[in-house]
Scaffold this motif. Structure first.
Motif, PDB file in Angstrom:
ATOM      1  N   VAL A  89      57.598  35.210 -11.758  1.00 53.54           N
ATOM      2  CA  VAL A  89      58.130  34.253 -10.784  1.00 53.54           C
ATOM      3  C   VAL A  89      58.843  34.985  -9.652  1.00 53.54           C
ATOM      4  O   VAL A  89      58.636  34.678  -8.461  1.00 53.54           O
ATOM      5  N   ILE A  90      59.671  35.947 -10.000  1.00 60.41           N
ATOM      6  CA  ILE A  90      60.426  36.682  -8.979  1.00 60.41           C
ATOM      7  C   ILE A  90      59.485  37.451  -8.057  1.00 60.41           C
ATOM      8  O   ILE A  90      59.660  37.465  -6.827  1.00 60.41           O
ATOM      9  N   ASP A  91      58.477  38.074  -8.629  1.00 60.14           N
ATOM     10  CA  ASP A  91      57.502  38.807  -7.814  1.00 60.14           C
ATOM     11  C   ASP A  91      56.792  37.866  -6.834  1.00 60.14           C
ATOM     12  O   ASP A  91      56.585  38.205  -5.663  1.00 60.14           O
ATOM     13  N   ALA A  92      56.422  36.682  -7.321  1.00 62.52           N
ATOM     14  CA  ALA A  92      55.727  35.726  -6.459  1.00 62.52           C
ATOM     15  C   ALA A  92      56.654  35.199  -5.361  1.00 62.52           C
ATOM     16  O   ALA A  92      56.231  35.017  -4.210  1.00 62.52           O
ATOM     17  N   ALA A  93      57.918  34.973  -5.710  1.00 65.70           N
ATOM     18  CA  ALA A  93      58.879  34.496  -4.716  1.00 65.70           C
ATOM     19  C   ALA A  93      59.119  35.543  -3.642  1.00 65.70           C
ATOM     20  O   ALA A  93      59.213  35.235  -2.448  1.00 65.70           O
ATOM     21  N   ARG A  94      59.200  36.788  -4.067  1.00 63.01           N
ATOM     22  CA  ARG A  94      59.403  37.868  -3.094  1.00 63.01           C
ATOM     23  C   ARG A  94      58.193  38.015  -2.182  1.00 63.01           C
ATOM     24  O   ARG A  94      58.327  38.192  -0.965  1.00 63.01           O
ATOM     25  N   ALA A  95      57.000  37.919  -2.772  1.00 68.77           N
ATOM     26  CA  ALA A  95      55.777  38.029  -1.974  1.00 68.77           C
ATOM     27  C   ALA A  95      55.665  36.900  -0.960  1.00 68.77           C
ATOM     28  O   ALA A  95      55.139  37.090   0.141  1.00 68.77           O
ATOM     29  N   ALA A  96      56.194  35.721  -1.336  1.00 69.49           N
ATOM     30  CA  ALA A  96      56.133  34.565  -0.438  1.00 69.49           C
ATOM     31  C   ALA A  96      57.246  34.586   0.602  1.00 69.49           C
ATOM     32  O   ALA A  96      57.235  33.780   1.542  1.00 69.49           O
ATOM     33  N   GLY A  97      58.214  35.475   0.422  1.00 68.51           N
ATOM     34  CA  GLY A  97      59.306  35.575   1.383  1.00 68.51           C
ATOM     35  C   GLY A  97      60.229  34.377   1.387  1.00 68.51           C
ATOM     36  O   GLY A  97      60.675  33.932   2.456  1.00 68.51           O
ATOM     37  N   VAL A  98      60.535  33.834   0.206  1.00 65.85           N
ATOM     38  CA  VAL A  98      61.381  32.639   0.152  1.00 65.85           C
ATOM     39  C   VAL A  98      62.763  32.940   0.710  1.00 65.85           C
ATOM     40  O   VAL A  98      63.278  34.054   0.597  1.00 65.85           O
ATOM     41  N   GLY A  99      63.360  31.920   1.316  1.00 65.11           N
ATOM     42  CA  GLY A  99      64.646  32.099   1.972  1.00 65.11           C
ATOM     43  C   GLY A  99      65.829  32.089   1.030  1.00 65.11           C
ATOM     44  O   GLY A  99      66.868  32.692   1.321  1.00 65.11           O
ATOM     45  N   LEU A 100      65.692  31.398  -0.116  1.00 66.63           N
ATOM     46  CA  LEU A 100      66.766  31.358  -1.111  1.00 66.63           C
ATOM     47  C   LEU A 100      66.152  31.049  -2.460  1.00 66.63           C
ATOM     48  O   LEU A 100      65.378  30.089  -2.599  1.00 66.63           O
ATOM     49  N   LEU A 101      66.501  31.839  -3.466  1.00 68.64           N
ATOM     50  CA  LEU A 101      66.045  31.607  -4.833  1.00 68.64           C
ATOM     51  C   LEU A 101      67.253  31.224  -5.673  1.00 68.64           C
ATOM     52  O   LEU A 101      68.145  32.043  -5.915  1.00 68.64           O
ATOM     53  N   ALA A 102      67.300  29.962  -6.104  1.00 66.93           N
ATOM     54  CA  ALA A 102      68.392  29.475  -6.949  1.00 66.93           C
ATOM     55  C   ALA A 102      67.904  29.472  -8.386  1.00 66.93           C
ATOM     56  O   ALA A 102      66.929  28.792  -8.712  1.00 66.93           O
ATOM     57  N   TYR A 103      68.580  30.223  -9.242  1.00 64.51           N
ATOM     58  CA  TYR A 103      68.131  30.413 -10.624  1.00 64.51           C
ATOM     59  C   TYR A 103      69.084  29.748 -11.607  1.00 64.51           C
ATOM     60  O   TYR A 103      70.293  29.938 -11.524  1.00 64.51           O
ATOM     61  N   THR A 104      68.519  28.984 -12.555  1.00 63.86           N
ATOM     62  CA  THR A 104      69.349  28.346 -13.572  1.00 63.86           C
ATOM     63  C   THR A 104      69.599  29.336 -14.702  1.00 63.86           C
ATOM     64  O   THR A 104      68.774  29.540 -15.578  1.00 63.86           O
ATOM     65  N   SER A 105      70.770  29.932 -14.683  1.00 65.23           N
ATOM     66  CA  SER A 105      71.155  30.953 -15.649  1.00 65.23           C
ATOM     67  C   SER A 105      72.022  30.337 -16.748  1.00 65.23           C
ATOM     68  O   SER A 105      71.921  29.138 -17.029  1.00 65.23           O
ATOM     69  N   ILE A 106      72.889  31.132 -17.354  1.00 71.38           N
ATOM     70  CA  ILE A 106      73.712  30.665 -18.464  1.00 71.38           C
ATOM     71  C   ILE A 106      75.184  30.882 -18.157  1.00 71.38           C
ATOM     72  O   ILE A 106      75.556  31.867 -17.486  1.00 71.38           O
ATOM     73  N   LEU A 107      76.018  29.977 -18.620  1.00 74.00           N
ATOM     74  CA  LEU A 107      77.462  30.060 -18.399  1.00 74.00           C
ATOM     75  C   LEU A 107      77.991  31.420 -18.866  1.00 74.00           C
ATOM     76  O   LEU A 107      77.703  31.864 -19.964  1.00 74.00           O
TER      77      LEU A 107
END
Length: 289
Positions: A89-107
């Motif tokens: 997912v991260i590789d694809a987002a970087r290749a697409a040049g997304v402006g902001l990646l918001a990730y649902t992580s853990i507390l």
């Protein structure tokens, strides 16, 4: 603004899309990434751009984020398989040049000391190393994790856990979805890590008492050892690996890992988080039909 929501057919992703639409984001400005387009036919009918891709198929992800100025990256649900999935997912987002990646992580992020947190911590590091603009939505527990099992609780007359007197500052999924929508539509969130949890932490004894009040039945809290709880979960049909993860979560709860009430979630969404009793009452109404 073009917004992409992954996992859009899931419990959280659907709520995020609904919240975006309620905030006035045009359906044509939202892309819903799903495994099965049939599960979001209703969204397609509203004009949402449905894109089929899976975290297991990097090729399918190549077009998933096209034109996405902001992307909500909902973490995968398959514990133990998430690192290669998230890398894709991260590789694809970087290749697409997304402006902001918001990730649902853990507390707790890097400070979280349960096994469930490991893939999240590694994913956060991958995102940081990618150079992508990011926001970490470090979600605490969803109250629905417990209320979805209410039928079993009522059947046995007990809330069974191995968390001792540990407390959980949970919130409803809709609260976390609202936080994601705020980040996706607002400004000033880049480079931030939000520790998101409910306004009030509750114990399992208090949860059992609330279920009793809402149903009129006598429900007790049965605290058991980690070994006993593992046997209960495996006996209920859970895979041993997942059961071990859940037992480890209860150990973390016993240490106070999920008890923090930072107030960041309610500040972000501009209202109090949904109280546990309200979620219990809603679950009881759903059970009663």
């Amino acid at each position: 603004m073009s917004i992409v929501v992954t996992g859009a057919s899931g419990h959280l992703g659907r709520l995020v899309v609904a919240d975006l639409l309620a905030r006035g984001v045009g359906a044509g400005d939202i892309a819903a990434v799903v495994r099965d387009e049939g599960k979001v036919a209703d969204l397609a009918a509203q004009g949402v751009d449905v894109r089929v891709a899976t975290y297991d198929d990097p090729q399918s992800l190549k077009g998933a984020f096209k034109g996405g100025e902001r992307v909500l990256f909902v973490s995968g649900s398959e514990v133990g398989r998430r690192l290669p999935q998230h890398t894709a997912v991260i590789d694809a987002a970087r290749a697409a040049g997304v402006g902001l990646l918001a990730y649902t992580s853990i507390l707790g992020g890097p400070e979280a000391d349960i096994a469930l947190a490991e893939e999240h911590k590694l994913t956060e590091r991958l995102i940081l190393d990618s150079g992508l603009p990011y926001t970490f939505l470090r979600n605490g527990w969803y109250t629905e994790v417990y209320t979805q099992n209410l039928g079993t609780v009522l059947e046995h007359g007990a809330v069974v856990a191995s968390a001792g007197e540990g407390r959980v500052a949970s919130a409803a999924r809709a609260d976390y979805a609202a936080a994601a929508a705020v980040v996706l539509t607002g400004e000033g969130h880049e480079g931030r890590a939000y520790e998101l949890s409910g306004d009030t932490a509750w114990s399992f004894a208090e949860y059992a008492a609330e279920v009793s009040r809402a149903t009129g039945l006598e429900i007790r809290y049965q605290n058991v050892s980690s070994e006993q709880y593992l046997e209960v979960l495996v006996g209920a049909g859970l895979p041993a690996g997942l059961a071990e993860v859940l037992v480890d979560v209860d150990r973390g709860i016993g240490r106070g890992l999920l008890a923090g009430t930072s107030g960041e979630l309610s500040r972000l969404i501009g209202r109090p988080t949904t109280p546990m009793p309200e979620s219990v009452a809603a679950a009881v109404r759903e059970l009663e039909g």
